[in-house]
Motif scaffolding. Sequence first.
Motif, PDB file in Angstrom:
ATOM      1  N   TYR A 100       0.939  -0.906  -0.501  1.00  0.00           N
ATOM      2  CA  TYR A 100      -0.321   0.300  -0.069  1.00  0.00           C
ATOM      3  C   TYR A 100       0.853   1.136   0.171  1.00  0.00           C
ATOM      4  CZ  TYR A 100      -3.476  -3.831   1.211  1.00  0.00           C
ATOM      5  OH  TYR A 100      -4.493  -5.232   0.388  1.00  0.00           O
ATOM      6  N   ILE A 101       0.461   2.445   0.816  1.00  0.00           N
ATOM      7  CA  ILE A 101       1.586   3.448   0.651  1.00  0.00           C
ATOM      8  C   ILE A 101       1.343   3.306   2.373  1.00  0.00           C
ATOM      9  CG2 ILE A 101       2.409   5.951   0.203  1.00  0.00           C
ATOM     10  CD1 ILE A 101       0.665   5.304  -2.336  1.00  0.00           C
ATOM     11  N   THR A 102       2.451   2.847   3.063  1.00  0.00           N
ATOM     12  CA  THR A 102       2.437   3.297   4.554  1.00  0.00           C
ATOM     13  C   THR A 102       3.930   3.064   5.033  1.00  0.00           C
ATOM     14  OG1 THR A 102       0.200   1.540   4.772  1.00  0.00           O
ATOM     15  CG2 THR A 102       2.034   2.195   6.532  1.00  0.00           C
ATOM     16  N   GLY A 160      -5.309  12.271   7.557  1.00  0.00           N
ATOM     17  CA  GLY A 160      -4.866  11.421   6.835  1.00  0.00           C
ATOM     18  C   GLY A 160      -5.321  11.928   5.358  1.00  0.00           C
ATOM     19  N   GLY A 161      -5.245  11.337   3.946  1.00  0.00           N
ATOM     20  CA  GLY A 161      -4.677  11.627   3.243  1.00  0.00           C
ATOM     21  C   GLY A 161      -6.486  12.444   2.202  1.00  0.00           C
ATOM     22  N   ASN A 162      -7.639  11.008   3.093  1.00  0.00           N
ATOM     23  CA  ASN A 162      -8.481  11.701   2.933  1.00  0.00           C
ATOM     24  C   ASN A 162      -9.292  12.521   3.211  1.00  0.00           C
ATOM     25  OD1 ASN A 162      -9.081   8.660   2.028  1.00  0.00           O
ATOM     26  ND2 ASN A 162     -10.794   7.822   2.686  1.00  0.00           N
ATOM     27  N   MET A 163      -9.060  12.799   4.738  1.00  0.00           N
ATOM     28  CA  MET A 163      -9.477  13.780   5.383  1.00  0.00           C
ATOM     29  C   MET A 163      -8.683  15.475   4.473  1.00  0.00           C
ATOM     30  SD  MET A 163     -11.927  12.800   7.252  1.00  0.00           S
ATOM     31  CE  MET A 163     -12.285  14.465   8.174  1.00  0.00           C
ATOM     32  N   THR A 202      -8.026   8.518 -10.384  1.00  0.00           N
ATOM     33  CA  THR A 202      -7.978   9.565  -8.455  1.00  0.00           C
ATOM     34  C   THR A 202      -8.156   8.709  -7.362  1.00  0.00           C
ATOM     35  OG1 THR A 202      -9.036  11.368  -9.784  1.00  0.00           O
ATOM     36  CG2 THR A 202      -9.002  11.360  -7.623  1.00  0.00           C
ATOM     37  N   HIS A 203      -7.637   8.290  -6.356  1.00  0.00           N
ATOM     38  CA  HIS A 203      -7.964   7.599  -4.847  1.00  0.00           C
ATOM     39  C   HIS A 203      -9.934   7.853  -4.460  1.00  0.00           C
ATOM     40  CE1 HIS A 203      -7.918   6.911  -0.663  1.00  0.00           C
ATOM     41  NE2 HIS A 203      -6.993   5.611  -1.053  1.00  0.00           N
ATOM     42  N   THR A 204      -9.909   6.863  -4.448  1.00  0.00           N
ATOM     43  CA  THR A 204     -11.761   6.273  -4.139  1.00  0.00           C
ATOM     44  C   THR A 204     -11.377   7.550  -2.740  1.00  0.00           C
ATOM     45  OG1 THR A 204     -13.222   4.820  -3.109  1.00  0.00           O
ATOM     46  CG2 THR A 204     -11.379   4.382  -2.102  1.00  0.00           C
ATOM     47  N   SER A 259      -0.322   8.489  -7.894  1.00  0.00           N
ATOM     48  CA  SER A 259      -1.359   7.905  -8.000  1.00  0.00           C
ATOM     49  C   SER A 259      -1.199   7.094  -7.302  1.00  0.00           C
ATOM     50  CB  SER A 259      -1.731   7.151  -9.554  1.00  0.00           C
ATOM     51  OG  SER A 259      -1.044   6.369  -9.777  1.00  0.00           O
ATOM     52  N   VAL A 260      -2.476   6.579  -5.740  1.00  0.00           N
ATOM     53  CA  VAL A 260      -2.336   4.817  -5.244  1.00  0.00           C
ATOM     54  C   VAL A 260      -1.881   4.191  -5.935  1.00  0.00           C
ATOM     55  CG1 VAL A 260      -4.648   4.825  -5.606  1.00  0.00           C
ATOM     56  CG2 VAL A 260      -3.770   3.838  -3.298  1.00  0.00           C
ATOM     57  N   SER A 261      -1.913   3.789  -7.156  1.00  0.00           N
ATOM     58  CA  SER A 261      -1.398   2.332  -8.063  1.00  0.00           C
ATOM     59  C   SER A 261      -0.307   2.593  -8.519  1.00  0.00           C
ATOM     60  CB  SER A 261      -2.788   2.047  -9.204  1.00  0.00           C
ATOM     61  OG  SER A 261      -3.776   2.239  -8.189  1.00  0.00           O
ATOM     62  N   VAL A 284      -4.545  19.219  -5.611  1.00  0.00           N
ATOM     63  CA  VAL A 284      -4.205  18.325  -5.913  1.00  0.00           C
ATOM     64  C   VAL A 284      -3.535  17.486  -5.175  1.00  0.00           C
ATOM     65  CG1 VAL A 284      -1.428  17.938  -6.509  1.00  0.00           C
ATOM     66  CG2 VAL A 284      -2.487  19.865  -7.654  1.00  0.00           C
ATOM     67  N   ASP A 285      -4.491  16.210  -5.190  1.00  0.00           N
ATOM     68  CA  ASP A 285      -3.857  14.933  -4.491  1.00  0.00           C
ATOM     69  C   ASP A 285      -2.585  14.638  -4.325  1.00  0.00           C
ATOM     70  OD1 ASP A 285      -4.247  13.065  -2.457  1.00  0.00           O
ATOM     71  OD2 ASP A 285      -4.995  11.637  -3.843  1.00  0.00           O
ATOM     72  N   GLY A 286      -1.953  15.273  -3.063  1.00  0.00           N
ATOM     73  CA  GLY A 286       0.482  14.785  -3.618  1.00  0.00           C
ATOM     74  C   GLY A 286       0.097  14.176  -1.891  1.00  0.00           C
ATOM     75  N   ALA A 287      -1.094  13.152  -1.580  1.00  0.00           N
ATOM     76  CA  ALA A 287      -1.348  11.934  -0.543  1.00  0.00           C
ATOM     77  C   ALA A 287       0.309  11.800  -0.598  1.00  0.00           C
ATOM     78  CB  ALA A 287      -3.208  12.177  -0.094  1.00  0.00           C
ATOM     79  N   TYR A 288       0.294  11.480  -1.571  1.00  0.00           N
ATOM     80  CA  TYR A 288       1.150  10.163  -1.767  1.00  0.00           C
ATOM     81  C   TYR A 288       2.588  10.902  -2.227  1.00  0.00           C
ATOM     82  CZ  TYR A 288       4.913   6.935  -4.160  1.00  0.00           C
ATOM     83  OH  TYR A 288       5.402   6.320  -4.802  1.00  0.00           O
ATOM     84  N   VAL A 313      -1.395  16.727   1.308  1.00  0.00           N
ATOM     85  CA  VAL A 313       0.167  15.655   1.486  1.00  0.00           C
ATOM     86  C   VAL A 313      -0.659  14.511   2.940  1.00  0.00           C
ATOM     87  CG1 VAL A 313       1.422  16.928   0.041  1.00  0.00           C
ATOM     88  CG2 VAL A 313       0.692  18.191   2.561  1.00  0.00           C
ATOM     89  N   ASP A 314       0.699  13.383   2.467  1.00  0.00           N
ATOM     90  CA  ASP A 314       0.038  13.045   3.754  1.00  0.00           C
ATOM     91  C   ASP A 314       1.718  13.096   4.618  1.00  0.00           C
ATOM     92  OD1 ASP A 314      -2.395  12.408   4.702  1.00  0.00           O
ATOM     93  OD2 ASP A 314      -1.584  10.761   3.266  1.00  0.00           O
ATOM     94  N   PRO A 315       1.629  13.383   5.684  1.00  0.00           N
ATOM     95  CA  PRO A 315       3.310  13.753   6.598  1.00  0.00           C
ATOM     96  C   PRO A 315       3.277  11.665   6.679  1.00  0.00           C
ATOM     97  CG  PRO A 315       1.670  15.577   7.572  1.00  0.00           C
ATOM     98  CD  PRO A 315       1.157  14.807   6.285  1.00  0.00           C
ATOM     99  N   HIS A 316       2.067  10.870   7.148  1.00  0.00           N
ATOM    100  CA  HIS A 316       2.269   9.779   7.228  1.00  0.00           C
ATOM    101  C   HIS A 316       2.372   9.056   6.656  1.00  0.00           C
ATOM    102  CE1 HIS A 316      -2.155   8.644   7.667  1.00  0.00           C
ATOM    103  NE2 HIS A 316      -1.807   8.785   6.265  1.00  0.00           N
ATOM    104  N   LYS A 317       2.969   9.312   5.412  1.00  0.00           N
ATOM    105  CA  LYS A 317       3.168   8.490   3.843  1.00  0.00           C
ATOM    106  C   LYS A 317       4.792   9.115   3.859  1.00  0.00           C
ATOM    107  CE  LYS A 317      -1.096   7.424   1.897  1.00  0.00           C
ATOM    108  NZ  LYS A 317      -1.822   8.447   2.236  1.00  0.00           N
ATOM    109  N   TRP A 318       4.979  10.239   3.119  1.00  0.00           N
ATOM    110  CA  TRP A 318       6.330  10.693   3.045  1.00  0.00           C
ATOM    111  C   TRP A 318       7.454  11.258   3.754  1.00  0.00           C
ATOM    112  CZ3 TRP A 318       7.582  10.017  -3.132  1.00  0.00           C
ATOM    113  CH2 TRP A 318       8.354   8.971  -3.625  1.00  0.00           C
TER     114      TRP A 318
HETATM  115  C1  LIG Z   1      -3.196   9.024  -4.010  1.00  0.00           C
HETATM  116  C2  LIG Z   1      -4.232   8.699  -2.334  1.00  0.00           C
HETATM  117  N1  LIG Z   1      -4.646   9.744  -2.227  1.00  0.00           N
HETATM  118  C3  LIG Z   1      -5.760   9.264  -0.866  1.00  0.00           C
HETATM  119  C4  LIG Z   1      -4.698   8.616  -0.016  1.00  0.00           C
HETATM  120  C5  LIG Z   1      -5.725   8.413   1.394  1.00  0.00           C
HETATM  121  O1  LIG Z   1      -5.248   8.529   2.469  1.00  0.00           O
HETATM  122  P1  LIG Z   1      -5.113   8.060   3.816  1.00  0.00           P
HETATM  123  O2  LIG Z   1      -5.362   6.775   3.765  1.00  0.00           O
HETATM  124  O3  LIG Z   1      -3.830   9.049   4.685  1.00  0.00           O
HETATM  125  O4  LIG Z   1      -6.567   8.912   4.153  1.00  0.00           O
HETATM  126  C6  LIG Z   1      -4.081   7.393  -0.566  1.00  0.00           C
HETATM  127  C7  LIG Z   1      -3.003   6.803   0.188  1.00  0.00           C
HETATM  128  O5  LIG Z   1      -2.567   5.848  -0.271  1.00  0.00           O
HETATM  129  C8  LIG Z   1      -3.761   7.858  -1.640  1.00  0.00           C
HETATM  130  O6  LIG Z   1      -2.228   7.657  -2.517  1.00  0.00           O
END
Ligand SMILES: Cc1ncc(COP(=O)(O)O)c(C=O)c1O
Length: 510
Positions: A100-102, A160-163, A202-204, A259-261, A284-288, A313-318
């Motif tokens: 995943y991306i953890t 996290g990224g969703n929020m 796009t992530h779900t 992207s997540v995939s 921009v979804d730069g979560a990853y 963006v997601d500090p709990h990723k990168w």
């Molecule tokens: C591109 C992207 N956006 C959003 C998310 C959701 O992030 P989170 O799981 O921290 O809510 C992810 C999770 O992998 C992601 O890869």
Amino acid sequence: MDKMMKNHDDLKHRRASIEMTPDQFRALGHSLIDRLADFLGDLPTLPVTRGKSPGELRSLLHAERSLPENGADPNALLSAASELLIENSLFNGHPRFWGYITSSPAPLGVLGDLLASAINANVGGWKLSPMATELETQTVKWIAELLGYPSDCGGVIVSGGNMANFVGVLAARAAKADWDVRAVGLNGKPARQLRMYASGETHTWIHKAADLFGIGTDAIRWVATDKEHRMDVADLRRQIEEDKSRGDCPFLVVGTGGSVSTGLIDPLPEIAAVCREHDLWFHVDGAYGGFAAAVPGISEDLLALSQADSVAVDPHKWLYSPLEAGCALVRDAEVMRNAFSYHPPYYHFAEETTNYVDYSLQNSRGFKALKVWLTIQQVGRSGYAKMIGDDIRLAEALYDRLDEHPDFEAFTQSLSITTFRYVPAYLRERVGSPNAEEYLNDLNKEILVRLELGGEVFMSNAVIDDRFLLRTCIVNFRTSLEDIEALPDIVARYGREVDAELRKEHRKVS
Ligand SMILES: Cc1ncc(COP(=O)(O)O)c(C=O)c1O
């Protein structure tokens, strides 16, 4: 009963059962830290996961026990909890965890979380968390600087990224609907059909956002992609124009920066230009991938996240922060505030201070910023550029190893994600035929299941053009070249084993 209630003598020197003396706390804390220090040292020698079933775990937990009536010794509880978790968890801090991306959690962040919960600041209002609020503001500013985003932006640390993406959508909705959407909603007069645009990569979170905020998932316009699965900007423009001429209200375009995939990056500069042209919000979804903007030489496409109206963006990723820590940035802090703030009479907060309740979905808020603030200073911009850059280089090295290996078909590599599949030599010639593809999908699915149980490495999957692929995502400062070089042989061993079993069932292709 009344009398008993009125006798308050026992409360004169109250000793609540939940309390600890400083000495008790010190002794417990020291032994916990000792246990955790050993655990961190042992991590590389432990299996990534022990692959136990839910039933086995429930029995270890004595899940059938009813609620304890009376209390128990905290020392015994804490050591039992440590053993339960250390013996039965999946360790994303393991050098061979690439699912995943953890990320692996930064040790200083782990300690930061302990400090944060001891202070227990409620970072909803400044006066409840004076230093914590200021510290969060500084963290947000540093995150913006790391990304090359304007550092006077609005921003908030979320779970996290969703929020973080939700914050962007809500800010966009309030800013771009040409009626008072916060008061009128989506159905009252003069509301029109809102439209948001994104590609299928796009992530779900986008489904949840459209659903939860009343826009509806049917209102999402799925933009076509090119052969690399990046957003097709001509199709984006065409759909916006069509919707506008129909009288709908296009308000938001989402571009993905990693992207997540597969880690692909949408053509963000071109998307920014379309948004400017049509006065739409650019998110921009730069979560990853967002933090890869700190790596010298990274793609110009990613750097264009600096043009967005909002970024997740997601500090709990990168940033390798322990879960949970996401971050939403909104270019115009006032616009962000206008999307969230209310002023109920029971909150007597000074307007001139930052009250994060005005910038977020949450009311009471924990102190998630501390762990991020600490590690940003521990390693600095250069430290992050190096670690993220090294993760990407390892993913490239893995792609090369797989590409040269006779048992694998390497598919994609972008940022730190590599996708590939196991292809037995006897099937090479038939790759692409429907039977062989069906068999390869079954084979690789089963390889993944067994790898997950085996505990030697942990990865996840991607599906590209109906092909089930194995996928590694390295957001792991503990992974080294040696770990990467071990992977092909481990997977090939599982591949041979599963292939031998499956061939019997799939006589048609053997
Ligand atoms: C591109 C992207 N956006 C959003 C998310 C959701 O992030 P989170 O799981 O921290 O809510 C992810 C999770 O992998 C992601 O890869």
